[in-house]
Design a protein around this motif. Sequence first.
Motif: not given
Length: 265
Positions: A161-176, A242-254
């Motif tokens: 699956y594709p992965f964006v290396k500079d996308a650190v914002y998923n887990e780092d709230s301070n970076a967000r 991704y899971s089972h070949g498909q993107i996990i399209k869960q909504p994100i609230l920010m």
Amino acid sequence: MNRLLILYIVFMLIFSFKAKSDIIIINGKTFPLTSESPLNKYPLVKTIKEKLVSYRTTSYDDPCDSYNAEWTVVNNELYLINIYSCNDTKFQHKTDLTPLFNDGSVTVKNGMVKAVWFKGDIWAAQGKPIYTYTYMSPVYAAETRVVVLNGKVTGVKEFVYPFVKDAVYNEDSNARTKFINDHINWLIIPNLKSGAKRINIVFQPGKLGKPENISLFKPSDDKILNDEAIRVIGLMPWNAYYSHGQIIKQPILMSVLFSEDRRPK
């Protein structure tokens, strides 16, 4: 109610289960399953579960459902080779499958049962988990899909699956927070001395590492702030999983907070 929020609630209800992870051996390598156990498709699986009642877990936090099954692929055929308790050390030894499969529909040979009842896809994880959603099994950077038809393996395909290396914002709230504040066009933001304004945004991860389907969840009465919040969130690199070949399209609230304290001096 916002449509994406409704989808989020449904998503959480669907996936708020205790994960059960079988394992499968392919070409001498062992992988955890990220899909439902093939044993669950066995017509008399209820009888087997009743015989395995002593394996049942009593720990609320244990992510396993009573027992796990162990599978192997031999000569392009899928075999069940063991069932073991996932939380009780007394039942970690190899299980005698013969009394569990004595209905005559399958045969136990050399301690193995060919999964003639199963047809469908088995998904096996590769490597270590890269992320874990709340109430969900871990997700991985790669998976292997094993296609089975009545016990025969008809296809094997790897998914990386594709992965964006500079996308650190998923887990780092301070970076967000820093990204959002740095990318706001403060020149167009009106004076906020009367009070801070918080705009809640909901979006979904996109395949290209950017948010998609961005919308206002809790808008302000100021259109300039609403539009700027949507624009800034749209710029943020955000990994899709991704899971089972498909993107996990869960909504994100920010949230995007506009205040004079955050305005660059």
